[in-house]
Design a protein around this motif. Structure first.
Motif: not given
Length: 167
Positions: A83-109
């Protein structure tokens, strides 16, 4: 920890065994995923892993031997690793590449911020209902949420764009 103390009469050694067993399961599934690498339906794998993890805790509603309890914790860890690996992978694939760091920080929060609230609510429910009956609450809640996600969101049919079938 409450089951560890109230059901099995263990202290720190039991908590150690629970944490080692859970994270060993998460490690094993993470290693397995790293070897597979090419997963076509990440969303399905995520939802199935979540469902298995949710249903795995149902035997805790009865008094089971400690070894069986640790086996359940291991299976729970296996599904958590997926679940941890797949959810992060899905979020990374779906996030706009220029916003990836922001999206991942919100995901982790969001991923970590819910834990204290869930722990507090489960603690109150365990006090009110006891350590046996309470397993139905997370199992039923997650099962309903998983079914809703499979039916009402696109995650079940999500395809990995980078998937390359073996030839």
């Amino acid at each position: 920890p409450i089951i560890n103390r109230d059901v099995y009469g263990l202290s720190g050694d039991g908590i150690r065994d629970m944490f080692v067993t859970f994270w060993l399961g998460a490690f094993v599934s993470s290693v397995a995923l790293s070897l597979i690498k090419n997963i076509k339906r990440q969303g399905r794998l995520l939802l199935i892993a979540q469902l298995l993890g949710s249903l795995a805790i149902l035997p805790m509603m009865t008094r089971i031997p400690h070894e069986a309890f640790l086996t359940i914790v291991f299976v729970w860890g296996l599904s958590a690793g997926v679940s941890i690996a797949m959810s992060r992978s899905i979020v990374q694939d779906a996030a706009p590449k220029d916003q990836l760091a922001r999206v991942l920080s919100i995901y982790q929060l969001g991923f970590m911020a819910g834990a204290p609230f869930g722990a507090a609510i489960m603690g109150w429910l365990v006090d009110a209902c006891g350590p046996y009956k309470i397993a139905i609450v997370p199992a039923a809640g997650m099962t309903v949420l998983i079914i809703w996600m499979a039916v009402r969101t696109p995650i079940w049919n999500l395809k990995n764009e980078a998937y390359k079938p073996k030839s």
